[in-house]
Design an enzyme around this catalytic site. Structure first.
Site, mmCIF file in Angstrom:
data_model
loop_
_atom_site.group_PDB
_atom_site.id
_atom_site.type_symbol
_atom_site.label_atom_id
_atom_site.label_comp_id
_atom_site.label_asym_id
_atom_site.label_seq_id
_atom_site.Cartn_x
_atom_site.Cartn_y
_atom_site.Cartn_z
ATOM 1 N N ASP A 56 4.724 0.777 11.638
ATOM 2 C CA ASP A 56 3.553 -0.339 11.091
ATOM 3 C C ASP A 56 2.806 -2.002 11.822
ATOM 4 O O ASP A 56 2.088 -2.346 11.856
ATOM 5 C CB ASP A 56 3.423 -0.144 10.080
ATOM 6 C CG ASP A 56 3.397 1.246 9.413
ATOM 7 O OD1 ASP A 56 3.065 2.324 10.345
ATOM 8 O OD2 ASP A 56 3.396 1.168 7.625
ATOM 9 N N ASP A 99 -4.688 8.610 8.650
ATOM 10 C CA ASP A 99 -4.570 7.654 10.044
ATOM 11 C C ASP A 99 -4.533 8.810 11.401
ATOM 12 O O ASP A 99 -3.727 9.454 11.264
ATOM 13 C CB ASP A 99 -3.301 7.230 10.412
ATOM 14 C CG ASP A 99 -3.525 6.003 9.633
ATOM 15 O OD1 ASP A 99 -4.272 5.560 9.287
ATOM 16 O OD2 ASP A 99 -2.224 5.403 9.346
ATOM 17 N N LYS A 155 0.925 -0.923 0.171
ATOM 18 C CA LYS A 155 0.417 -0.097 0.192
ATOM 19 C C LYS A 155 1.282 1.435 -0.010
ATOM 20 O O LYS A 155 0.360 1.908 -1.083
ATOM 21 C CB LYS A 155 -0.734 -0.080 1.016
ATOM 22 C CG LYS A 155 -1.505 1.224 1.319
ATOM 23 C CD LYS A 155 -2.866 1.273 2.716
ATOM 24 C CE LYS A 155 -1.324 1.243 4.160
ATOM 25 N NZ LYS A 155 -1.314 3.283 4.025
ATOM 26 N N ASN A 156 1.849 1.305 1.379
ATOM 27 C CA ASN A 156 2.903 2.702 1.384
ATOM 28 C C ASN A 156 3.322 2.578 0.000
ATOM 29 O O ASN A 156 4.064 3.432 0.192
ATOM 30 C CB ASN A 156 3.582 2.458 2.460
ATOM 31 C CG ASN A 156 2.449 2.251 3.496
ATOM 32 O OD1 ASN A 156 1.250 3.175 3.423
ATOM 33 N ND2 ASN A 156 3.273 2.438 4.796
ATOM 34 N N ARG A 213 -4.719 11.135 3.894
ATOM 35 C CA ARG A 213 -2.643 11.590 3.782
ATOM 36 C C ARG A 213 -1.917 10.897 2.923
ATOM 37 O O ARG A 213 -1.006 12.204 2.808
ATOM 38 C CB ARG A 213 -2.487 10.751 5.699
ATOM 39 C CG ARG A 213 -0.945 11.912 5.469
ATOM 40 C CD ARG A 213 -0.114 11.406 7.326
ATOM 41 N NE ARG A 213 1.067 11.929 5.895
ATOM 42 C CZ ARG A 213 1.331 13.678 7.177
ATOM 43 N NH1 ARG A 213 0.140 14.292 7.468
ATOM 44 N NH2 ARG A 213 2.662 13.658 6.844
HETATM 45 C C1 UD1 Z 1 4.585 6.435 5.697
HETATM 46 C C2 UD1 Z 1 3.884 5.708 6.168
HETATM 47 C C3 UD1 Z 1 3.452 4.735 7.569
HETATM 48 C C4 UD1 Z 1 4.196 5.282 7.870
HETATM 49 C C5 UD1 Z 1 5.623 6.068 8.780
HETATM 50 C C6 UD1 Z 1 6.681 5.175 8.516
HETATM 51 C C7 UD1 Z 1 2.628 6.305 3.935
HETATM 52 C C8 UD1 Z 1 1.257 6.137 3.028
HETATM 53 N N1 UD1 Z 1 2.438 5.659 5.564
HETATM 54 O O1 UD1 Z 1 4.326 7.738 6.893
HETATM 55 O O2 UD1 Z 1 2.545 3.714 6.982
HETATM 56 O O3 UD1 Z 1 4.042 4.689 9.554
HETATM 57 O O4 UD1 Z 1 5.746 6.574 7.283
HETATM 58 O O5 UD1 Z 1 7.584 4.400 8.136
HETATM 59 O O6 UD1 Z 1 3.546 6.075 3.360
HETATM 60 N N2 UD1 Z 1 7.100 14.118 10.344
HETATM 61 C C9 UD1 Z 1 7.326 16.019 10.546
HETATM 62 N N3 UD1 Z 1 7.301 17.407 9.294
HETATM 63 C C10 UD1 Z 1 7.416 16.448 7.992
HETATM 64 C C11 UD1 Z 1 7.060 14.774 8.081
HETATM 65 C C12 UD1 Z 1 7.419 14.236 8.448
HETATM 66 O O7 UD1 Z 1 7.272 16.219 11.514
HETATM 67 O O8 UD1 Z 1 7.224 18.040 6.950
HETATM 68 C C13 UD1 Z 1 6.982 13.223 11.254
HETATM 69 C C14 UD1 Z 1 5.337 12.648 11.320
HETATM 70 O O9 UD1 Z 1 4.814 13.853 12.211
HETATM 71 C C15 UD1 Z 1 5.960 11.633 12.351
HETATM 72 C C16 UD1 Z 1 7.879 11.030 10.747
HETATM 73 O O10 UD1 Z 1 7.952 12.371 11.038
HETATM 74 O O11 UD1 Z 1 5.704 11.886 13.696
HETATM 75 C C17 UD1 Z 1 7.190 10.350 10.350
HETATM 76 O O12 UD1 Z 1 6.496 10.614 9.142
HETATM 77 P P1 UD1 Z 1 6.884 10.058 8.318
HETATM 78 O O13 UD1 Z 1 7.958 8.572 7.191
HETATM 79 O O14 UD1 Z 1 7.182 11.481 7.243
HETATM 80 O O15 UD1 Z 1 5.292 9.071 7.568
HETATM 81 P P2 UD1 Z 1 4.325 8.999 6.460
HETATM 82 O O16 UD1 Z 1 4.770 9.745 5.431
HETATM 83 O O17 UD1 Z 1 3.563 10.050 7.805
#
Ligand code: UD1
Length: 425
Positions: free
Chosen positions: A310, A121, A25-26, A97
Site C-alpha cells: 500500500d 479496488d 482504515k484497514n 471489498r
Molecule cells: C488487505 C488490505 C490491503 C492491502 C493487503 C495486503 C484491507 C481492507 N485491505 O487486503 O489494503 O494491500 O491487505 O497488505 O485490509 N489471496 C488469494 N486468496 C485468498 C486471499 C487472498 O489468492 O483467499 C491473494 C490476493 O489475491 C492477493 C494476496 O493474496 O494477491 C493478498 O491478499 P490479502 O492479504 O488477503 O489482502 P486483502 O485482505 O485483500
C-alpha cells in the site's frame, strides 16, 4: 452533466508542519465487523471520517444493527441485536471489498452467511480461496451461486488446524473471527501479522476471546461460548503515516507526523533514510526532513513486516524524481502497476515487466490531468503532482476519499497548493 470532484494541485511547495494520523482504515472496517460477534453496544475510537466507514456502517444497519458514526468525535457506536440478518447485498459489497469481513462473524453468530462476491479496488484478482477453504475446515458448507457466497454451519463451527498458502490479511481475519466462538481449538498457521491483525486480536481478547501467538504467524484460538461488547481504540494508520513521510521527502519538506507508530513502518522509514531523508522517531510519532534531491531506492513488497504494497505507488512517485534508477518488485497485487501509465502523463519514466518496474528518476515532472485508479495509486499521483511543474488535476478523487480522511485540509495546512474542484462528468 453533474460535476464530479477532482484535486487541482499546483506543484512546487515544500511541505512543513505537523499532521495527525487517525485510526487505520484497514483495521476499523474489520473491528466494525468483529462487533457483530457480541450482542450489545460496541464503541470504536479514533475512527477516520472516510467513505468506507460509511459503507460498512450501512452494511451493519442492513444486518439489523443500530450504527452511529460521529466523524467529529471520531467514534462509531454499534448496537448489535440478539438476532442478526445474515445477508450482505451486492449493492454495498460491490462498493467495498472489505465487506467480505462480515462473512466470518455472521457464520459464527447466525450459523449462516450469504455474502455477495466483492468488488473493491481494481488491483488484481484477489481470490477468496483461503477464506473458503479455511471455513470448510472449520465445518462450514460453502457454495457460490448467483454471485453470492452461501455459507452454512447448522451444527456450529468446530476448531481445526488451518494452514494458509500465503499470509493473507483478509483470510486470517475471516478465519480468526469464525474461530473465536467455534467449539474447541483452532490453529492458524502462516497467518498474517500486520499491525491491523494484532489490533483485531486485541479487541477480540478484550471481548473475551482466547487467542495465543498474537503478532506471530501462528495464531492459537481456544473457542469460547460467547463474547461481550467492548470499547476499543483503533491502531493508527501506518499507510497514511507513511504517505506523509514520503510527502515530506519528495517535496524536500519537514513534517512531524503525530499519533503514528514508527515501529510499524520500519522498512519504509529506513528506505526514506536511504533516499537521503533525516528520520527522527519522536514520542508520539516521527519527523521526516529532506534537503536534497532524493536518491533512488529499490523496494520489494511483501507481507508484514516486509515493505507494504500500500506504499508502493507513493515510492514509485518518489523514485520518479530521484537521482538514479530503482527496481520496484510487487509481490501482492499484479495490477498495482496500472497507475504508472497515469504517472507517465506527468513525464515519469517507468518501465514495467511482469511484477517488476524500473523507475528512472527525472529532474522534473510536468503537471497534467491524470486519473486515480485506486486509493494508493491516487495518493501516489497526488505526491507526484506536488512536485510536478505547473498544474496537475487528479480525477476520480473518490478513490482517495476512501482511505484518506481530511487529506486536502491537511495538505493545505502543510503548505501545499491543493484545491478540490468540480469538473464536468
Ligand atoms: C488487505 C488490505 C490491503 C492491502 C493487503 C495486503 C484491507 C481492507 N485491505 O487486503 O489494503 O494491500 O491487505 O497488505 O485490509 N489471496 C488469494 N486468496 C485468498 C486471499 C487472498 O489468492 O483467499 C491473494 C490476493 O489475491 C492477493 C494476496 O493474496 O494477491 C493478498 O491478499 P490479502 O492479504 O488477503 O489482502 P486483502 O485482505 O485483500
Amino acid at each position: 452533466m453533474d460535476p464530479v470532484e477532482a484535486l487541482r494541485i499546483v506543484g512546487g511547495s515544500r511541505l512543513s508542519g505537523e499532521v495527525d494520523v487517525l485510526g487505520a482504515k484497514n483495521s476499523v472496517l474489520k473491528l466494525m465487523a468483529a462487533a457483530l460477534l457480541a450482542e450489545g453496544r460496541t464503541v470504536l475510537y479514533d475512527v477516520p471520517g472516510i467513505l468506507d466507514v460509511e459503507i460498512m456502517a450501512e452494511l451493519l444497519r442492513r444486518l439489523g444493527c443500530g450504527v452511529a458514526h460521529d466523524p467529529e468525535q471520531r467514534t462509531v457506536s454499534i448496537e448489535v441485536p440478539a438476532a442478526l440478518e445474515h445477508r450482505a447485498d451486492y449493492d454495498l459489497v460491490r462498493r467495498m471489498r472489505a465487506s467480505i469481513c462480515v462473512l466470518g462473524p455472521l457464520l459464527a453468530r447466525c450459523g449462516a452467511a450469504d455474502v455477495a462476491l466483492p468488488g473493491g479496488d481494481n488491483i488484481g484478482s484477489r481470490g477468496l480461496d483461503m477464506h473458503v477453504g479455511g471455513l470448510q475446515r472449520l465445518g462450514a458448507e460453502v457454495a457460490s451461486e448467483h454471485g453470492y457466497l452461501l455459507a452454512t454451519a447448522p451444527g456450529g463451527l468446530r476448531g481445526a488446524s488451518l494452514w494458509l498458502d500465503f499470509p493473507s490479511v483478509g483470510a486470517t481475519e475471516t478465519l480468526l473471527m469464525a474461530a473465536v466462538t467455534a467449539s474447541g481449538r483452532t490453529v492458524i498457521d502462516n497467518a498474517a501479522r500486520e499491525p491491523e491483525i494484532v489490533d483485531i486480536c486485541r479487541m477480540l481478547e478484550s471481548m473475551g476471546a482466547r487467542i495465543g501467538g498474537i503478532g506471530t504467524s501462528t495464531l492459537e484460538v481456544e473457542g469460547v461460548a460467547s463474547l461481550r461488547p467492548v470499547e476499543h481504540h483503533t491502531v493508527p494508520d501506518r499507510i497514511v503515516a507513511g504517505t506523509w513521510a514520503v510527502a515530506a521527502t519528495i517535496t524536500l519538506g519537514d513534517v512531524r507526523v503525530r499519533r503514528a507508530r514508527a515501529e510499524h513502518l520500519e522498512i519504509a522509514l529506513d528506505k526514506l533514510a536511504t533516499a537521503g531523508a533525516s528520520v527522527e522517531v519522536t514520542d508520539d510519532g516521527f519527523r521526516v526532513r529532506m534537503e536534497t534531491r532524493p536518491s533512488a531506492v529499490d523496494i520489494v513488497t511483501l507481507p508484514y513486516p516486509g515493505f507494504p504494497t500500500d506504499l508502493q505507488p507513493q515510492f514509485i512517485a518518489l523514485n520518479s524524481v530521484a537521482e538514479g534508477a530503482a527496481l520496484v518488485t510487487e509481490n501482492l497485487f499484479e495490477a498495482r502497476f496500472r497507475f504508472v501509465h497515469e504517472l507517465a502523463r506527468l513525464g515519469a519514466d517507468v518501465h514495467t515487466e511482469g511484477h517488476h518496474a524500473i523507475v528512472r528518476g527525472r529532474e522534473r515532472l510536468s503537471g497534467a490531468p491524470v486519473e486515480a485508479t485506486d486509493i494508493r495509486a491516487g495518493a501516489g499521483l497526488v505526491l507526484a503532482g506536488l512536485v510536478a511543474e505547473g498544474e496537475t488535476t487528479v480525477h476520480e478523487v473518490h478513490h482517495i476519499d476512501r482511505g484518506y480522511s481530511g487529506f486536502v485540509a491537511d495538505l493545505r495546512r502543510l503548505g501545499a497548493d491543493v484545491t478540490r474542484v468540480g469538473v464536468p462528468s
